[in-house]
Design a protein around this motif. Sequence first.
Motif, PDB file in Angstrom:
ATOM      1  N   SER A   1      -2.744  18.329  21.420  1.00  0.00           N
ATOM      2  CA  SER A   1      -3.354  17.845  20.176  1.00  0.00           C
ATOM      3  C   SER A   1      -2.647  16.593  19.677  1.00  0.00           C
ATOM      4  CB  SER A   1      -3.336  18.935  19.099  1.00  0.00           C
ATOM      5  OG  SER A   1      -2.009  19.285  18.733  1.00  0.00           O
ATOM      6  N   LEU A   2      -1.321  16.556  19.803  1.00  0.00           N
ATOM      7  CA  LEU A   2      -0.577  15.363  19.390  1.00  0.00           C
ATOM      8  C   LEU A   2      -0.967  14.162  20.252  1.00  0.00           C
ATOM      9  CD1 LEU A   2       1.618  14.129  17.588  1.00  0.00           C
ATOM     10  CD2 LEU A   2       3.301  14.845  19.301  1.00  0.00           C
ATOM     11  N   MET A   3      -1.075  14.386  21.557  1.00  0.00           N
ATOM     12  CA  MET A   3      -1.479  13.313  22.461  1.00  0.00           C
ATOM     13  C   MET A   3      -2.823  12.713  22.053  1.00  0.00           C
ATOM     14  SD  MET A   3      -0.512  15.215  26.050  1.00  0.00           S
ATOM     15  CE  MET A   3      -1.515  14.128  27.061  1.00  0.00           C
ATOM     16  N   ALA A   4      -3.745  13.575  21.638  1.00  0.00           N
ATOM     17  CA  ALA A   4      -5.115  13.137  21.363  1.00  0.00           C
ATOM     18  C   ALA A   4      -5.331  12.660  19.933  1.00  0.00           C
ATOM     19  CB  ALA A   4      -6.086  14.277  21.667  1.00  0.00           C
ATOM     20  N   SER A   5      -4.336  12.832  19.071  1.00  0.00           N
ATOM     21  CA  SER A   5      -4.512  12.530  17.652  1.00  0.00           C
ATOM     22  C   SER A   5      -4.440  11.044  17.318  1.00  0.00           C
ATOM     23  CB  SER A   5      -3.455  13.267  16.823  1.00  0.00           C
ATOM     24  OG  SER A   5      -2.152  12.733  17.078  1.00  0.00           O
ATOM     25  N   GLY A   6      -3.640  10.304  18.095  1.00  0.00           N
ATOM     26  CA  GLY A   6      -3.383   8.918  17.747  1.00  0.00           C
ATOM     27  C   GLY A   6      -2.250   8.764  16.756  1.00  0.00           C
ATOM     28  N   PHE A   7      -1.542   9.866  16.472  1.00  0.00           N
ATOM     29  CA  PHE A   7      -0.434   9.837  15.512  1.00  0.00           C
ATOM     30  C   PHE A   7       0.896   9.556  16.203  1.00  0.00           C
ATOM     31  CE2 PHE A   7      -2.839  13.014  12.578  1.00  0.00           C
ATOM     32  CZ  PHE A   7      -3.734  12.006  12.255  1.00  0.00           C
TER      33      PHE A   7
ATOM     34  N   GLU B   1     -14.286  22.202  23.369  1.00  0.00           N
ATOM     35  CA  GLU B   1     -13.198  21.425  22.777  1.00  0.00           C
ATOM     36  C   GLU B   1     -13.723  20.392  21.774  1.00  0.00           C
ATOM     37  OE1 GLU B   1      -9.535  19.826  25.014  1.00  0.00           O
ATOM     38  OE2 GLU B   1     -10.901  18.106  24.946  1.00  0.00           O
ATOM     39  N   TYR B   2     -13.026  20.328  20.632  1.00  0.00           N
ATOM     40  CA  TYR B   2     -13.378  19.358  19.587  1.00  0.00           C
ATOM     41  C   TYR B   2     -12.089  18.744  19.073  1.00  0.00           C
ATOM     42  CZ  TYR B   2     -14.962  17.486  15.093  1.00  0.00           C
ATOM     43  OH  TYR B   2     -15.229  16.658  14.036  1.00  0.00           O
ATOM     44  N   ILE B   3     -11.953  17.414  19.173  1.00  0.00           N
ATOM     45  CA  ILE B   3     -10.783  16.710  18.660  1.00  0.00           C
ATOM     46  C   ILE B   3     -11.262  15.436  17.979  1.00  0.00           C
ATOM     47  CG2 ILE B   3      -8.564  15.642  19.188  1.00  0.00           C
ATOM     48  CD1 ILE B   3      -8.458  17.303  21.761  1.00  0.00           C
ATOM     49  N   LYS B   4     -10.934  15.303  16.694  1.00  0.00           N
ATOM     50  CA  LYS B   4     -11.366  14.118  15.960  1.00  0.00           C
ATOM     51  C   LYS B   4     -10.347  13.772  14.882  1.00  0.00           C
ATOM     52  CE  LYS B   4     -15.467  11.996  13.920  1.00  0.00           C
ATOM     53  NZ  LYS B   4     -15.539  10.971  14.978  1.00  0.00           N
ATOM     54  N   THR B   5     -10.087  12.471  14.704  1.00  0.00           N
ATOM     55  CA  THR B   5      -9.173  11.967  13.677  1.00  0.00           C
ATOM     56  C   THR B   5      -9.905  10.986  12.779  1.00  0.00           C
ATOM     57  OG1 THR B   5      -7.203  12.174  15.088  1.00  0.00           O
ATOM     58  CG2 THR B   5      -7.076  10.618  13.265  1.00  0.00           C
TER      59      THR B   5
END
Length: 235
Positions: A126-132, A205-209
């Motif tokens: 999740s950290l990898m995909a967050s852009g943070f 899977e759902y990942i969005k920032t």
Amino acid sequence: MKGKLFLIPTTLGDSEIDQVIPMHIQQLIPDLKHFIVENIRTTRRYLKKIDRNINIDELTFYELNKHTSPNDISGYLNALKEHDMGIISEAGCPGVADPGADVVKIAHTKDIKVIPLVGPSSILLSLMASGFNGQNFAFNGYLPIQAGERAKKIKQLDNRSINEGQSQMFIETPFRNMKMVEDLIQNCHPSTKLCIAADITLETEYIKTMPVKNWKNNVPDLHKRPTIFLIHRDK
């Protein structure tokens, strides 16, 4: 001690084994006969998915949960005098936000060789995909349940993210996910970025920032879906 303690990853849900568990781990598991596990039933199911020819009746399982004492764990590790052992958690990597850490801690005091194996970690993915910020981050586990304490904690983490440049990560019991999003929208600064990462490695899977203010009318259905929440606010 003669044996080695292997930290064996498992899937984060009902995903294909070959997509998330490296082949060398799949080949190693059938050679092990002793396992410290969080849940015996789900571990048996996982082992059968790894290799349907594994004879479950030949295996020895030691259950690890919140009631397991350090003395019990030390007793479990006695098997390492003669055998290699594996630790398997309910999901992801043992020892990361997981009671397997207690086993590893005791293993080091006994000079047991600990071998971590590569596998899916919802925290890192999740950290990898967050852009943070991936160089300065904190995983905070569960936030307080009581409304006032939770609001205070969210504001605290929001402030820490901007003051320290630190990405803040946390989880919630899946059936309370929607309330968590509501609380984040109410208590974070509107410009704080919120990443919602649900069902990581699964087909759903759902990942969005995006900024908190943009989430108000765009929240997906997260009910009963394993989710990690991340926040970060730039100066």
